[in-house]
Design an enzyme around this catalytic site. Structure first.
Site, mmCIF file in Angstrom:
data_model
loop_
_atom_site.group_PDB
_atom_site.id
_atom_site.type_symbol
_atom_site.label_atom_id
_atom_site.label_comp_id
_atom_site.label_asym_id
_atom_site.label_seq_id
_atom_site.Cartn_x
_atom_site.Cartn_y
_atom_site.Cartn_z
ATOM 1 N N SER A 106 33.588 35.290 56.375
ATOM 2 C CA SER A 106 34.754 34.963 55.553
ATOM 3 C C SER A 106 34.271 34.298 54.279
ATOM 4 O O SER A 106 33.217 33.642 54.273
ATOM 5 C CB SER A 106 35.659 33.989 56.321
ATOM 6 O OG SER A 106 36.548 33.337 55.446
ATOM 7 N N TYR A 158 36.421 26.188 60.773
ATOM 8 C CA TYR A 158 36.268 27.638 60.580
ATOM 9 C C TYR A 158 35.140 27.900 59.577
ATOM 10 O O TYR A 158 34.260 28.737 59.811
ATOM 11 C CB TYR A 158 37.598 28.201 60.078
ATOM 12 C CG TYR A 158 37.645 29.675 59.759
ATOM 13 C CD1 TYR A 158 37.866 30.620 60.758
ATOM 14 C CD2 TYR A 158 37.526 30.136 58.444
ATOM 15 C CE1 TYR A 158 37.955 31.978 60.460
ATOM 16 C CE2 TYR A 158 37.622 31.485 58.131
ATOM 17 C CZ TYR A 158 37.835 32.402 59.136
ATOM 18 O OH TYR A 158 37.930 33.747 58.842
HETATM 19 P P1 NAP Z 1 43.668 38.480 63.916
HETATM 20 O O1 NAP Z 1 44.670 39.489 63.522
HETATM 21 O O2 NAP Z 1 44.113 37.114 64.289
HETATM 22 O O3 NAP Z 1 42.783 39.120 65.109
HETATM 23 C C1 NAP Z 1 41.804 38.331 65.729
HETATM 24 C C2 NAP Z 1 41.210 39.097 66.886
HETATM 25 O O4 NAP Z 1 40.271 38.238 67.540
HETATM 26 C C3 NAP Z 1 42.254 39.517 67.899
HETATM 27 O O5 NAP Z 1 41.952 40.804 68.387
HETATM 28 C C4 NAP Z 1 42.085 38.493 69.002
HETATM 29 O O6 NAP Z 1 42.381 39.077 70.253
HETATM 30 C C5 NAP Z 1 40.594 38.156 68.910
HETATM 31 N N1 NAP Z 1 40.315 36.825 69.430
HETATM 32 C C6 NAP Z 1 40.764 35.638 68.996
HETATM 33 N N2 NAP Z 1 40.349 34.646 69.796
HETATM 34 C C7 NAP Z 1 39.625 35.235 70.783
HETATM 35 C C8 NAP Z 1 38.939 34.764 71.919
HETATM 36 N N3 NAP Z 1 38.922 33.461 72.270
HETATM 37 N N4 NAP Z 1 38.301 35.658 72.707
HETATM 38 C C9 NAP Z 1 38.323 36.970 72.416
HETATM 39 N N5 NAP Z 1 38.954 37.493 71.361
HETATM 40 C C10 NAP Z 1 39.597 36.623 70.549
HETATM 41 O O7 NAP Z 1 42.580 38.252 62.781
HETATM 42 P P2 NAP Z 1 41.942 39.223 61.675
HETATM 43 O O8 NAP Z 1 42.471 38.776 60.371
HETATM 44 O O9 NAP Z 1 42.026 40.643 62.066
HETATM 45 O O10 NAP Z 1 40.435 38.698 61.745
HETATM 46 C C11 NAP Z 1 39.353 39.497 62.185
HETATM 47 C C12 NAP Z 1 38.074 38.857 61.660
HETATM 48 O O11 NAP Z 1 38.093 38.867 60.234
HETATM 49 C C13 NAP Z 1 37.897 37.402 62.082
HETATM 50 O O12 NAP Z 1 36.540 37.152 62.391
HETATM 51 C C14 NAP Z 1 38.294 36.633 60.823
HETATM 52 O O13 NAP Z 1 37.679 35.374 60.778
HETATM 53 C C15 NAP Z 1 37.814 37.573 59.742
HETATM 54 N N6 NAP Z 1 38.457 37.417 58.428
HETATM 55 C C16 NAP Z 1 39.764 37.766 58.250
HETATM 56 C C17 NAP Z 1 40.327 37.650 56.982
HETATM 57 C C18 NAP Z 1 41.750 38.042 56.704
HETATM 58 O O14 NAP Z 1 42.238 37.824 55.586
HETATM 59 N N7 NAP Z 1 42.485 38.603 57.648
HETATM 60 C C19 NAP Z 1 39.559 37.171 55.908
HETATM 61 C C20 NAP Z 1 38.239 36.824 56.139
HETATM 62 C C21 NAP Z 1 37.683 36.954 57.393
HETATM 63 P P3 NAP Z 1 43.152 38.334 71.457
HETATM 64 O O15 NAP Z 1 44.062 37.309 70.862
HETATM 65 O O16 NAP Z 1 43.837 39.445 72.191
HETATM 66 O O17 NAP Z 1 42.036 37.732 72.261
#
Ligand code: NAP
Length: 243
Positions: free
Chosen positions: A147, A160
């Site tokens: 991130s 984070y």
């Molecule tokens: P999201 O929609 O909240 O999805 C997060 C995923 O991680 C879900 O599939 C969730 O599945 C899983 N997860 C969370 N806690 C978990 C745990 N304890 N064990 C296993 N799985 C877990 O988030 P996203 O935005 O798609 O993020 C995906 C990645 O991109 C993350 O690493 C995030 O830090 C990174 N990121 C996102 C953004 C953005 O703007 N969206 C920007 C920078 C970086 P379950 O809840 O079913 O377990």
């Protein structure tokens, strides 16, 4: 710019956090490109829905219900992959979570521990368990999802940001150790993307102003492909795709 299309036929790709958001879109896009998927997350019903999407895209997936904080389950998953496939072609370390946004001095020990467990320690357990399987593949590929919070200063995002900075450092070391192998290990910054996590962090933001997970998924396919030339790099999905 149109993203190049990549053929992932015959490749076995594991995506963590595939129940929604970026992980889900990457898993479905990889299946559409021909990969066989292993998808993980905590929510079984959501994994089954993603499995349906993957089938609709002409692919197949193995569902593994996995909490990233369940460290002993991680080598068991690797052992199951080893006995069934003997290799892993792609690993997308996507699962991540954001704790309550609060000043560093107000972070609870529980929130600190959870952020570190999911965003960093669990990722190390995955790398440790999967490295031999990736090395056993002809062209193993790993993407650690970080991130922009890992660099610079972002008030209230301490646990984070610290975990993602640690993940990037871990990824650089792992890549440095793997220079003379067939592995290509890279770190991906997706940039602001319209997901549940982003909406929880920026509740006033209009998600229609952001790229969708499907928009950025092609950047991941580039790093999963056997002709990937990147290694040990921190890449921006938006820059890769001119978004
Ligand atoms: P999201 O929609 O909240 O999805 C997060 C995923 O991680 C879900 O599939 C969730 O599945 C899983 N997860 C969370 N806690 C978990 C745990 N304890 N064990 C296993 N799985 C877990 O988030 P996203 O935005 O798609 O993020 C995906 C990645 O991109 C993350 O690493 C995030 O830090 C990174 N990121 C996102 C953004 C953005 O703007 N969206 C920007 C920078 C970086 P379950 O809840 O079913 O377990």
């Amino acid at each position: 710019m149109t993203a190049p299309s990549h053929d992932l036929s015959g490749r076995l790709v594991l995506v963590t956090g595939a129940t929604r958001g970026i992980g889900r879109a990457v898993a479905v896009a990889a299946a559409r490109a021909g990969a066989e998927l292993i998808i993980t997350g905590r929510t079984l019903g959501a994994l089954e829905e993603v499995d349906d999407d993957i089938r609709a895209a002409g692919g197949s997936a193995t569902i593994v219900q996995l909490d990233m904080t369940d460290f002993p389950a991680i080598p068991r998953l690797a052992a199951a992959i080893a006995s069934r496939w003997e290799r892993l072609d792609g690993f997308v370390a996507n699962a991540g979570m954001l704790t309550a946004l609060t000043p560093v001095s107000h972070v609870t020990p529980e929130n600190w521990d959870e952020s570190m467990a999911v965003n960093l320690t669990g990722q190390w357990h995955m790398i440790r368990a999967l490295d031999p399987l990736l090395r056993a593949a002809p062209a193993g590929r790993a993407i650690l999802v970080s991130s922009g919070a890992a660099v610079g200063s972002r008030p209230f995002w301490g646990p984070y940001a610290a975990a993602k900075a640690g993940l990037e450092a871990l990824g650089r070391s792992w890549a440095g150790e793997s220079e003379h192998t067939n592995l290509r290990i890279n770190i991906m910054n997706p940039g602001g993307t319209a997901t549940k996590m982003r909406a929880s962090a920026f509740p006033g933001e209009n998600p229609a102003t952001l790229p969708t997970p499907e928009d950025i998924a092609p950047a991941f396919l580039t790093l999963l492909s056997d002709d990937c030339q990147h290694h040990g790099e921190l890449l921006s999905a938006r820059e890769m795709l001119d978004l």
